[in-house]
Design a protein around this motif. Structure first.
Motif, PDB file in Angstrom:
ATOM      1  N   ILE A 195      -6.549   1.812  -4.604  1.00 37.09           N
ATOM      2  CA  ILE A 195      -6.485   2.470  -3.432  1.00 37.09           C
ATOM      3  C   ILE A 195      -7.749   3.337  -3.221  1.00 37.09           C
ATOM      4  CG2 ILE A 195      -5.288   3.824  -1.498  1.00 37.09           C
ATOM      5  CD1 ILE A 195      -2.797   2.964  -2.831  1.00 37.09           C
ATOM      6  N   ASP A 196      -8.677   2.945  -2.467  1.00 38.02           N
ATOM      7  CA  ASP A 196     -10.020   3.747  -1.973  1.00 38.02           C
ATOM      8  C   ASP A 196      -9.954   3.935  -0.583  1.00 38.02           C
ATOM      9  OD1 ASP A 196     -12.152   5.111  -1.861  1.00 38.02           O
ATOM     10  OD2 ASP A 196     -13.559   3.458  -2.206  1.00 38.02           O
ATOM     11  N   VAL A 197      -9.381   4.962   0.294  1.00 37.55           N
ATOM     12  CA  VAL A 197      -9.666   5.126   1.482  1.00 37.55           C
ATOM     13  C   VAL A 197     -10.619   6.227   1.843  1.00 37.55           C
ATOM     14  CG1 VAL A 197      -8.406   5.426   3.833  1.00 37.55           C
ATOM     15  CG2 VAL A 197      -7.209   4.415   1.854  1.00 37.55           C
ATOM     16  N   ASP A 198     -11.774   6.123   2.208  1.00 42.15           N
ATOM     17  CA  ASP A 198     -12.716   7.045   2.423  1.00 42.15           C
ATOM     18  C   ASP A 198     -12.529   8.064   3.041  1.00 42.15           C
ATOM     19  OD1 ASP A 198     -14.278   5.879   0.442  1.00 42.15           O
ATOM     20  OD2 ASP A 198     -15.778   4.719   2.049  1.00 42.15           O
ATOM     21  N   GLY A 199     -12.459   9.334   2.537  1.00 42.91           N
ATOM     22  CA  GLY A 199     -12.502  10.615   3.376  1.00 42.91           C
ATOM     23  C   GLY A 199     -11.375  10.872   4.450  1.00 42.91           C
ATOM     24  N   ASN A 200     -10.270  10.112   4.217  1.00 45.79           N
ATOM     25  CA  ASN A 200      -9.165  10.202   5.155  1.00 45.79           C
ATOM     26  C   ASN A 200      -7.963  10.568   4.398  1.00 45.79           C
ATOM     27  OD1 ASN A 200      -7.255   9.741   6.938  1.00 45.79           O
ATOM     28  ND2 ASN A 200      -8.446   8.450   8.233  1.00 45.79           N
ATOM     29  N   LEU A 201      -7.513  11.594   4.089  1.00 50.16           N
ATOM     30  CA  LEU A 201      -6.536  12.043   3.350  1.00 50.16           C
ATOM     31  C   LEU A 201      -5.147  11.351   4.033  1.00 50.16           C
ATOM     32  CD1 LEU A 201      -5.569  15.628   1.783  1.00 50.16           C
ATOM     33  CD2 LEU A 201      -3.885  14.342   2.980  1.00 50.16           C
ATOM     34  N   GLU A 202      -4.811  11.505   5.348  1.00 49.28           N
ATOM     35  CA  GLU A 202      -3.703  10.954   5.965  1.00 49.28           C
ATOM     36  C   GLU A 202      -3.718   9.356   5.733  1.00 49.28           C
ATOM     37  OE1 GLU A 202      -1.376  10.421  10.173  1.00 49.28           O
ATOM     38  OE2 GLU A 202      -3.382  11.456  10.143  1.00 49.28           O
ATOM     39  N   ALA A 203      -4.709   8.594   5.897  1.00 49.75           N
ATOM     40  CA  ALA A 203      -4.532   7.329   5.720  1.00 49.75           C
ATOM     41  C   ALA A 203      -4.449   6.835   4.284  1.00 49.75           C
ATOM     42  CB  ALA A 203      -5.904   6.558   6.143  1.00 49.75           C
ATOM     43  N   SER A 204      -4.965   7.754   3.366  1.00 54.52           N
ATOM     44  CA  SER A 204      -4.854   7.480   1.779  1.00 54.52           C
ATOM     45  C   SER A 204      -3.170   7.603   1.548  1.00 54.52           C
ATOM     46  CB  SER A 204      -5.595   8.398   1.188  1.00 54.52           C
ATOM     47  OG  SER A 204      -5.469   8.218  -0.346  1.00 54.52           O
ATOM     48  N   VAL A 205      -2.715   8.825   2.039  1.00 56.53           N
ATOM     49  CA  VAL A 205      -1.257   8.959   1.751  1.00 56.53           C
ATOM     50  C   VAL A 205      -0.353   7.820   2.256  1.00 56.53           C
ATOM     51  CG1 VAL A 205       0.512  10.567   2.264  1.00 56.53           C
ATOM     52  CG2 VAL A 205      -1.714  11.718   1.426  1.00 56.53           C
ATOM     53  N   ILE A 206      -0.692   7.630   3.419  1.00 55.50           N
ATOM     54  CA  ILE A 206       0.113   6.594   4.139  1.00 55.50           C
ATOM     55  C   ILE A 206       0.238   5.299   3.291  1.00 55.50           C
ATOM     56  CG2 ILE A 206       0.609   5.167   6.189  1.00 55.50           C
ATOM     57  CD1 ILE A 206      -0.261   7.754   7.822  1.00 55.50           C
ATOM     58  N   CYS A 207      -1.183   4.835   3.019  1.00 57.69           N
ATOM     59  CA  CYS A 207      -1.378   3.500   2.366  1.00 57.69           C
ATOM     60  C   CYS A 207      -0.649   3.695   0.968  1.00 57.69           C
ATOM     61  CB  CYS A 207      -2.827   3.268   2.081  1.00 57.69           C
ATOM     62  SG  CYS A 207      -3.144   1.854   1.239  1.00 57.69           S
ATOM     63  N   THR A 208      -0.850   4.777   0.210  1.00 56.75           N
ATOM     64  CA  THR A 208      -0.052   4.621  -1.077  1.00 56.75           C
ATOM     65  C   THR A 208       1.399   4.768  -1.052  1.00 56.75           C
ATOM     66  OG1 THR A 208      -1.988   6.339  -1.850  1.00 56.75           O
ATOM     67  CG2 THR A 208       0.081   6.225  -3.234  1.00 56.75           C
ATOM     68  N   LEU A 209       1.859   5.408  -0.081  1.00 56.35           N
ATOM     69  CA  LEU A 209       3.365   5.272   0.306  1.00 56.35           C
ATOM     70  C   LEU A 209       3.899   3.871   0.704  1.00 56.35           C
ATOM     71  CD1 LEU A 209       5.895   6.787   0.802  1.00 56.35           C
ATOM     72  CD2 LEU A 209       5.239   7.379   3.148  1.00 56.35           C
ATOM     73  N   HIS A 210       3.251   3.288   1.546  1.00 55.99           N
ATOM     74  CA  HIS A 210       3.612   1.779   1.792  1.00 55.99           C
ATOM     75  C   HIS A 210       3.405   0.866   0.501  1.00 55.99           C
ATOM     76  CE1 HIS A 210       4.102   2.954   5.873  1.00 55.99           C
ATOM     77  NE2 HIS A 210       2.876   2.802   6.193  1.00 55.99           N
ATOM     78  N   VAL A 211       2.413   0.811  -0.261  1.00 60.81           N
ATOM     79  CA  VAL A 211       1.995   0.194  -1.557  1.00 60.81           C
ATOM     80  C   VAL A 211       3.040   0.578  -2.574  1.00 60.81           C
ATOM     81  CG1 VAL A 211       0.394  -0.217  -3.279  1.00 60.81           C
ATOM     82  CG2 VAL A 211      -0.385   0.196  -1.109  1.00 60.81           C
ATOM     83  N   LYS A 212       3.671   1.867  -2.594  1.00 61.11           N
ATOM     84  CA  LYS A 212       4.771   1.942  -3.596  1.00 61.11           C
ATOM     85  C   LYS A 212       5.934   1.439  -3.096  1.00 61.11           C
ATOM     86  CE  LYS A 212       6.542   4.303  -7.006  1.00 61.11           C
ATOM     87  NZ  LYS A 212       5.706   4.051  -8.505  1.00 61.11           N
ATOM     88  N   GLU A 213       6.334   1.427  -1.806  1.00 60.07           N
ATOM     89  CA  GLU A 213       7.464   1.095  -1.259  1.00 60.07           C
ATOM     90  C   GLU A 213       7.471  -0.520  -1.383  1.00 60.07           C
ATOM     91  OE1 GLU A 213       7.891   2.873   2.617  1.00 60.07           O
ATOM     92  OE2 GLU A 213       8.893   4.530   1.687  1.00 60.07           O
ATOM     93  N   LEU A 214       6.359  -1.102  -1.199  1.00 59.82           N
ATOM     94  CA  LEU A 214       6.147  -2.529  -1.345  1.00 59.82           C
ATOM     95  C   LEU A 214       6.322  -3.283  -2.882  1.00 59.82           C
ATOM     96  CD1 LEU A 214       3.532  -3.005   1.170  1.00 59.82           C
ATOM     97  CD2 LEU A 214       5.682  -3.887   1.508  1.00 59.82           C
ATOM     98  N   GLY A 215       6.659  -2.068  -3.658  1.00 57.89           N
ATOM     99  CA  GLY A 215       6.759  -2.654  -5.148  1.00 57.89           C
ATOM    100  C   GLY A 215       5.591  -3.022  -6.083  1.00 57.89           C
TER     101      GLY A 215
END
Length: 218
Positions: free
Chosen positions: A72-92
């Motif tokens: 996961i490499d979401v440039d300069g956007n902490l919120e988007a990076s956190v949301i993406c990581t959360l979803h990816v984790k929940e998706l297994g």
């Protein structure tokens, strides 16, 4: 054997990871919301997708749980990076590697369950400081609080003073010469009779104090 990786975010970091993994003959999925980024890498990627990395439904359609690892490499956007990581984790996802932009971001990603968090600015800063402090150092790996693997360049002074491995002032109880890199050749576990040549790089493993002592010879 080929492995499968999903790269979410095709900025400089993500695209570099994608290219290197592809160079090693792996299967790569690349995803970014920026169409120009996806288009720029489409010929290299096995699968290229334009999608919002914070959209859980869009991520679910990628079957990320089937990949060996997700980067996961979401440039300069902490919120988007956190949301993406959360979803990816929940998706297994089996394994998550995420890029951090700050200390707080690093801690958040770890708490969200990222298996590896990469903090390029911090890591690069440490390496620059160590290289400035020990001018001959090429690279290092921290094994523990005081245990390191380091690669150092030989100097003319060292070669003149120590014609062979036997003459290196190495404390054998706390330091081990793992290898000598000589151009494309790697001499593993060199014997005491191995001669030192200008341009050699020494790969050493051991205690920090012992490494500092050997550094004084170089």
């Amino acid at each position: 054997m080929s492995r499968q990786f999903a790269i979410l975010g095709l900025g400089y970091f993500g695209s570099t990871v994608a290219r290197e993994l592809k160079r090693h003959q792996n299967q790569i999925l690349g995803v970014d919301r920026d169409e120009s980024r996806v288009d720029a890498l489409s010929d290299m990627l096995d699968h290229a997708v334009i999608a919002d990395l914070t959209d859980e439904k869009a991520l679910a359609e990628l079957s990320l749980e089937t990949y060996d690892a997700v980067v996961i490499d979401v440039d300069g956007n902490l919120e988007a990076s956190v949301i993406c990581t959360l979803h990816v984790k929940e998706l297994g996802a089996k394994e998550i590697w995420a890029k951090a932009h700050s200390d707080a971001h690093y801690k958040l990603l770890k708490r969200l369950g990222a298996d590896r968090v990469i903090y390029p600015e911090y890591d690069a800063g440490i390496r620059v400081a160590e290289s400035l402090n020990y001018h001959a150092m090429v690279d290092f790996i921290r094994l523990g609080e005081r245990q390191f693997i380091v690669e150092v360049e030989t100097t003319e002074r060292l070669v003149d003073n120590c014609k062979s491995v036997a003459k290196l002032a190495i404390d054998r109880d706390s330091l081990f010469l793992v290898a000598i890199k000589r151009g494309e050749e790697v001499i593993q576990n060199p014997s005491n009779d191995t001669t030192l040549q200008a341009g050699d790089n020494l790969v050493l493993m051991g205690d920090l104090d012992a490494l500092r002592e050997i550094g004084k010879q170089i």
